[in-house]
Design an enzyme around this catalytic site. Structure first.
Site, short mmCIF file in Angstrom:
data_model
loop_
_atom_site.label_atom_id
_atom_site.label_comp_id
_atom_site.label_asym_id
_atom_site.label_seq_id
_atom_site.Cartn_x
_atom_site.Cartn_y
_atom_site.Cartn_z
N ASN A 32 31.42 48.27 60.74
CA ASN A 32 30.89 49.57 60.32
C ASN A 32 29.66 49.41 59.42
O ASN A 32 29.13 50.39 58.92
CB ASN A 32 31.97 50.40 59.61
CG ASN A 32 32.40 49.80 58.29
OD1 ASN A 32 31.89 48.76 57.86
ND2 ASN A 32 33.35 50.46 57.62
N SER A 123 43.78 34.75 52.61
CA SER A 123 43.09 34.17 51.46
C SER A 123 44.05 33.38 50.59
O SER A 123 45.23 33.70 50.49
CB SER A 123 42.51 35.34 50.64
OG SER A 123 42.08 34.90 49.38
N TYR A 148 42.87 43.94 45.60
CA TYR A 148 42.36 43.21 46.77
C TYR A 148 43.39 42.18 47.23
O TYR A 148 43.72 42.09 48.41
CB TYR A 148 41.03 42.51 46.44
CG TYR A 148 40.66 41.49 47.49
CD1 TYR A 148 40.18 41.88 48.74
CD2 TYR A 148 40.85 40.11 47.25
CE1 TYR A 148 39.89 40.93 49.71
CE2 TYR A 148 40.56 39.17 48.22
CZ TYR A 148 40.08 39.59 49.45
OH TYR A 148 39.81 38.66 50.42
N LYS A 152 45.89 41.70 50.87
CA LYS A 152 46.07 40.53 51.75
C LYS A 152 47.57 40.22 51.91
O LYS A 152 48.03 39.91 53.02
CB LYS A 152 45.35 39.30 51.17
CG LYS A 152 43.84 39.37 51.27
CD LYS A 152 43.33 39.23 52.71
CE LYS A 152 41.87 39.62 52.81
NZ LYS A 152 41.38 39.85 54.17
N ASN A 198 30.78 36.11 42.81
CA ASN A 198 31.25 34.76 43.16
C ASN A 198 30.26 33.70 42.67
O ASN A 198 29.07 33.95 42.51
CB ASN A 198 31.44 34.63 44.68
CG ASN A 198 32.60 35.47 45.17
OD1 ASN A 198 32.40 36.38 45.95
ND2 ASN A 198 33.79 35.20 44.69
P1 NAD Z 1 31.94 40.41 54.31
O1 NAD Z 1 31.97 41.64 53.46
O2 NAD Z 1 30.66 39.67 54.40
O3 NAD Z 1 32.40 40.77 55.79
C1 NAD Z 1 33.30 41.80 56.09
C2 NAD Z 1 32.67 42.66 57.16
O4 NAD Z 1 33.58 43.70 57.52
C3 NAD Z 1 31.38 43.35 56.69
O5 NAD Z 1 30.37 43.10 57.64
C4 NAD Z 1 31.74 44.83 56.62
O6 NAD Z 1 30.64 45.65 56.94
C5 NAD Z 1 32.88 44.92 57.63
N1 NAD Z 1 33.86 45.97 57.36
C6 NAD Z 1 34.51 46.24 56.21
N2 NAD Z 1 35.36 47.26 56.38
C7 NAD Z 1 35.27 47.65 57.68
C8 NAD Z 1 35.90 48.65 58.46
N3 NAD Z 1 36.78 49.49 57.93
N4 NAD Z 1 35.57 48.74 59.77
C9 NAD Z 1 34.66 47.90 60.32
N5 NAD Z 1 34.02 46.95 59.63
C10 NAD Z 1 34.32 46.82 58.32
O7 NAD Z 1 33.11 39.46 53.82
P2 NAD Z 1 33.45 37.96 54.22
O8 NAD Z 1 33.26 37.11 53.03
O9 NAD Z 1 32.79 37.62 55.49
O10 NAD Z 1 35.01 38.08 54.45
C11 NAD Z 1 35.58 38.22 55.74
C12 NAD Z 1 37.09 38.27 55.61
O11 NAD Z 1 37.53 37.08 54.98
C13 NAD Z 1 37.60 39.42 54.75
O12 NAD Z 1 38.81 39.87 55.32
C14 NAD Z 1 37.86 38.75 53.42
O13 NAD Z 1 38.84 39.44 52.68
C15 NAD Z 1 38.34 37.39 53.85
N6 NAD Z 1 38.19 36.34 52.85
C16 NAD Z 1 36.95 36.11 52.32
C17 NAD Z 1 36.80 35.11 51.35
C18 NAD Z 1 35.47 34.84 50.71
O14 NAD Z 1 35.44 34.18 49.67
N7 NAD Z 1 34.37 35.29 51.27
C19 NAD Z 1 37.91 34.36 50.96
C20 NAD Z 1 39.15 34.61 51.54
C21 NAD Z 1 39.27 35.62 52.50
C1 WQD Z 2 35.00 30.40 41.29
C2 WQD Z 2 35.04 29.74 39.92
C3 WQD Z 2 35.30 31.31 38.13
C4 WQD Z 2 31.44 33.31 38.69
C5 WQD Z 2 37.38 34.85 44.60
C6 WQD Z 2 38.49 35.83 44.89
C7 WQD Z 2 39.36 35.30 45.99
C8 WQD Z 2 38.55 34.88 47.22
C9 WQD Z 2 37.34 34.07 46.86
C10 WQD Z 2 38.61 36.49 48.93
C11 WQD Z 2 36.10 30.32 38.98
C12 WQD Z 2 33.95 30.63 38.04
C13 WQD Z 2 32.52 32.47 38.83
C14 WQD Z 2 30.63 33.22 37.55
C15 WQD Z 2 32.02 31.44 36.75
N1 WQD Z 2 38.03 35.97 47.93
N2 WQD Z 2 32.81 31.55 37.87
N3 WQD Z 2 30.95 32.28 36.62
O1 WQD Z 2 37.67 33.61 41.73
O2 WQD Z 2 38.16 31.49 43.04
O3 WQD Z 2 37.97 33.59 44.22
O4 WQD Z 2 36.62 34.66 45.78
O5 WQD Z 2 39.73 36.40 49.30
O6 WQD Z 2 40.26 36.31 46.29
O7 WQD Z 2 39.25 36.01 43.71
O8 WQD Z 2 35.92 32.60 43.29
O9 WQD Z 2 33.49 32.28 43.21
O10 WQD Z 2 34.52 34.17 41.88
O11 WQD Z 2 34.91 31.82 41.14
O12 WQD Z 2 32.26 30.62 35.87
O13 WQD Z 2 29.65 33.97 37.33
O14 WQD Z 2 33.77 29.98 39.28
O15 WQD Z 2 35.86 31.53 36.85
O16 WQD Z 2 36.58 29.26 38.19
P1 WQD Z 2 37.50 32.81 42.95
P2 WQD Z 2 34.64 32.79 42.40
#
Ligand code: NAD
Ligand code: WQD
Length: 332
Positions: A32, A123, A148, A152, A198
């Site tokens: 979307n 995650s 969040y 999950k 992040n």
């Molecule tokens: P992202 O935001 O870059 O990608 C998610 C995509 O989904 C986006 O392009 C967004 O536009 C689309 N989207 C969101 N809601 C929608 C909806 N209702 N309908 C259609 N499209 C929709 O995020 P990402 O980092 O690529 O993460 C992808 C998946 O991986 C997510 O489920 C996220 O929770 C999971 N995840 C990410 C991380 C991370 O650190 N990036 C870690 C663990 C899990």
């Molecule tokens: C990494 C480390 C911070 C920013 C998050 C979500 C998790 C997953 C991935 C989706 C930690 C430190 C960070 C900054 C810092 N997402 N930090 N200064 O917290 O492990 O995970 O993203 O599922 O659900 O919670 O990742 O990149 O935010 O942090 O010192 O400005 O860096 O404290 O130790 P995190 P992060």
């Protein structure tokens, strides 16, 4: 295989689309664009030579999904979700609606269309505060520090219940640790809106001179240098993990759970140093108080994915930093 990719224009989804095309699969993107740009589709075409089919669609639109699914699919990879931890504490209902209701709507459409093979973006957050390290897949889940994380845990439960009710479902729960980096061409990557929350995207902006310094959240954790430890994994390794899951698990009913990480942890200061060394740019930092909800250390046991999917992350921290920097310095 012809694969529906929800959220395929986003960070991890777009890299997975590149890997799928490279492995001879046919991904079709629905997104979307709430957190992505349509120009990503052109960038994917530039990298692969193939322009994937794209539909601007919300996964909560079951009717729209069914129309797309009418063309016939073998599997679905479900990336679409909202993922900002901070935002989820301010707007929990938007998160539960988008992520949990969105998943239910998608599953209904898939079931109606006869697609019962799903690879789900889970995650490491589902483990909460790890009791032992490295984290194995059989460790209990159950408590998250924010809405969040709860979405999950809930979505994993929805998928388990669905598979119990209809054992013909084949579900892979891929639990990512900390995906970072970008495609080595610098053409696609992570594009957070506003100030990044992040670590690596924040460091990239400091290195580029767009932000003055990094605030390191906590210098008194029981870790080698007092800063938090995480399992940073290159996004292309994560993408290849999805292809391995698709190829290996096809036709195998059940719920299959895998950690996707490297199996090793790095402190925040190690990441800062690696970024400076790789890019030659200074990353000034200041140690401040801990961030609420953060765990001290988390890294994955990755044996299960290695044994069952024949997948292991191959790119090191230097490659993650170099590719993040190439993306940071490429015109969007
Ligand atoms: P992202 O935001 O870059 O990608 C998610 C995509 O989904 C986006 O392009 C967004 O536009 C689309 N989207 C969101 N809601 C929608 C909806 N209702 N309908 C259609 N499209 C929709 O995020 P990402 O980092 O690529 O993460 C992808 C998946 O991986 C997510 O489920 C996220 O929770 C999971 N995840 C990410 C991380 C991370 O650190 N990036 C870690 C663990 C899990
Ligand atoms: C990494 C480390 C911070 C920013 C998050 C979500 C998790 C997953 C991935 C989706 C930690 C430190 C960070 C900054 C810092 N997402 N930090 N200064 O917290 O492990 O995970 O993203 O599922 O659900 O919670 O990742 O990149 O935010 O942090 O010192 O400005 O860096 O404290 O130790 P995190 P992060």
């Amino acid at each position: 295989m012809r694969v529906l990719i929800t959220g395929g224009a986003g960070f991890i989804g777009s890299h997975t689309v590149v890997s799928l095309i490279g492995s001879g699969h046919e991904p079709v993107i629905v997104d979307n664009l709430s957190n992505a740009r349509e120009s990503v589709v052109g960038r994917i075409a530039e990298i692969t030579g193939v322009r994937p089919e794209f539909h601007r669609l919300d996964v909560r639109d079951s009717e729209g999904l069914r129309r797309v699914l009418d063309a016939g699919f073998d599997a679905c990879m479900h990336f679409a979700a909202l993922k900002s931890v901070g935002e989820s504490t301010e707007e929990p209902l938007r998160y539960y609606d988008n992520n949990v209701s969105g998943t239910v709507s998608l599953l209904e459409a898939l079931a109606t269309s006869g697609v019962r093979f799903l690879v789900f973006s889970s995650s490491a957050t589902v483990y909460g505060e790890p009791t032992t390290l490295p984290v194995t897949e059989d460790m209990p889940t159950g408590s998250a520090a924010n809405p969040y994380g709860w979405t999950k845990i809930m979505m994993e439960q929805v998928l388990r219940d669905l598979q119990l009710a209809d054992p013909t479902w084949n579900v892979a729960l891929l639990r990512y640790f900390n995906p970072v980096g970008a495609h080595h061409t610098g053409l696609i990557g992570e594009d957070p809106q506003g100030v990044p929350s992040n670590l690596m995207p924040y460091i990239a902006r400091v290195a580029a001179g767009l932000l003055p310094h990094l605030s390191v959240f906590g210098g008194d954790y029981p870790t080698p240098d007092g800063t938090g430890v995480r399992d940073y994994v290159h996004v292309m390794d994560v993408a290849e993990g999805h292809v391995a899951a698709l190829d290996t698990l096809a036709g195998r009913r059940g719920v299959h759970v895998y950690n996707l990480g490297t199996g090793r942890g790095h402190t925040v200061l190690e990441v800062v140093k690696a970024y400076e060394e790789t890019t030659g740019r200074p990353v000034p930092y200041e140690i401040v108080g801990r961030r609420p909800g953060d765990v001290a250390a988390s890294w994955a046991n990755v044996d299960k994915a290695a044994e069952e999917l024949s997948w292991r992350a191959s790119r090191d921290l230097a490659a993650m930093c170099a590719d993040s920097w190439r993306w940071q310095t490429t015109a969007r």
